[in-house]
Design a protein around this motif. Structure first.
Motif, short mmCIF file in Angstrom:
data_model
loop_
_atom_site.label_atom_id
_atom_site.label_comp_id
_atom_site.label_asym_id
_atom_site.label_seq_id
_atom_site.Cartn_x
_atom_site.Cartn_y
_atom_site.Cartn_z
N MET A 295 -44.16 59.99 6.82
CA MET A 295 -44.44 61.00 7.81
C MET A 295 -45.19 62.15 7.14
O MET A 295 -44.79 62.63 6.09
CB MET A 295 -43.14 61.49 8.43
N THR A 296 -46.27 62.60 7.77
CA THR A 296 -47.07 63.69 7.22
C THR A 296 -46.52 65.04 7.67
O THR A 296 -45.69 65.12 8.58
CB THR A 296 -48.54 63.59 7.69
N THR A 297 -47.00 66.08 7.04
CA THR A 297 -46.61 67.43 7.46
C THR A 297 -47.02 67.66 8.91
O THR A 297 -46.26 68.29 9.67
CB THR A 297 -47.26 68.48 6.53
N MET A 298 -48.19 67.15 9.32
CA MET A 298 -48.62 67.30 10.71
C MET A 298 -47.63 66.61 11.64
O MET A 298 -47.23 67.18 12.67
CB MET A 298 -50.02 66.74 10.92
N ASP A 299 -47.21 65.40 11.29
CA ASP A 299 -46.24 64.68 12.11
C ASP A 299 -44.93 65.46 12.22
O ASP A 299 -44.35 65.57 13.30
CB ASP A 299 -45.95 63.29 11.53
N GLU A 300 -44.48 66.00 11.09
CA GLU A 300 -43.25 66.78 11.08
C GLU A 300 -43.39 68.04 11.94
O GLU A 300 -42.49 68.39 12.70
CB GLU A 300 -42.88 67.17 9.65
N TRP A 301 -44.54 68.72 11.80
CA TRP A 301 -44.77 69.93 12.59
C TRP A 301 -44.79 69.61 14.08
O TRP A 301 -44.16 70.30 14.88
CB TRP A 301 -46.06 70.62 12.17
N VAL A 302 -45.53 68.57 14.46
CA VAL A 302 -45.64 68.21 15.88
C VAL A 302 -44.26 67.85 16.43
O VAL A 302 -43.89 68.28 17.53
CB VAL A 302 -46.66 67.07 16.09
N ALA A 303 -43.49 67.09 15.68
CA ALA A 303 -42.15 66.72 16.13
C ALA A 303 -41.27 67.96 16.32
O ALA A 303 -40.57 68.09 17.33
CB ALA A 303 -41.50 65.74 15.14
N ALA A 304 -41.33 68.88 15.35
CA ALA A 304 -40.53 70.10 15.45
C ALA A 304 -41.00 70.99 16.60
O ALA A 304 -40.19 71.54 17.36
CB ALA A 304 -40.58 70.87 14.13
N ALA A 305 -42.32 71.15 16.74
CA ALA A 305 -42.86 71.98 17.82
C ALA A 305 -42.52 71.37 19.18
O ALA A 305 -42.16 72.10 20.12
CB ALA A 305 -44.37 72.14 17.65
N CYS A 306 -42.63 70.06 19.29
CA CYS A 306 -42.29 69.40 20.55
C CYS A 306 -40.81 69.59 20.88
O CYS A 306 -40.46 69.86 22.03
CB CYS A 306 -42.63 67.91 20.49
N LEU B 105 -40.27 73.08 22.16
CA LEU B 105 -40.83 73.31 23.50
C LEU B 105 -40.34 72.29 24.53
O LEU B 105 -40.82 72.29 25.66
CB LEU B 105 -42.36 73.29 23.43
N ASP B 106 -39.43 71.43 24.12
CA ASP B 106 -38.88 70.39 25.01
C ASP B 106 -39.97 69.50 25.58
O ASP B 106 -40.07 69.28 26.78
CB ASP B 106 -38.04 71.03 26.13
N ILE B 107 -40.83 69.01 24.68
CA ILE B 107 -41.94 68.12 25.04
C ILE B 107 -41.70 66.78 24.35
O ILE B 107 -41.29 66.75 23.18
CB ILE B 107 -43.29 68.71 24.58
N ALA C 174 -48.02 64.19 22.97
CA ALA C 174 -48.89 65.04 22.15
C ALA C 174 -50.10 64.23 21.68
O ALA C 174 -49.99 63.38 20.83
CB ALA C 174 -48.13 65.59 20.95
N ALA C 175 -51.24 64.52 22.25
CA ALA C 175 -52.49 63.82 21.91
C ALA C 175 -53.15 64.50 20.72
O ALA C 175 -54.23 65.07 20.83
CB ALA C 175 -53.40 63.80 23.13
#
Length: 85
Positions: free
Chosen positions: A1-12, A15-17, A22-23
């Motif tokens: 898992m990349t930092t981007m993947d981790e960030w997107v997962a955490a941000a989602c 924000l309850d997304i 996430a495209a």
């Protein structure tokens, strides 16, 4: 898992997304195209506008393609010392 993947997962999660919605590649491509063909500060603004459109029911891939086409057709800016908004 990349930092981007981790960030997107955490941000989602924050924000309850659903992360599946996430495209990320679509948004990154749009931001690149706007930053290079229009102006750098337009990249995050365009990503935000894409999010608004998707939130209102637009298909993210089609909406991003429309903005990318708009950026591609944007006239070259006159030479300046900087394009800050």
């Amino acid at each position: 898992m990349t930092t981007m993947d981790e960030w997107v997962a955490a941000a989602c999660a924050e924000l309850d997304i659903d992360p599946g919605e996430a495209a990320v590649p679509v948004v990154l491509d749009l931001a690149r195209d706007v930053a290079h063909q229009v102006l750098r500060p337009g990249a995050p603004v365009s990503a935000y506008l894409l999010g608004l459109a998707v939130g209102r029911g637009a298909d993210p891939v089609r909406a991003a393609a429309r903005l990318t086409a708009l950026a591609a057709s944007w006239p070259d800016p006159p030479p300046t010392t900087g394009d800050r908004a």
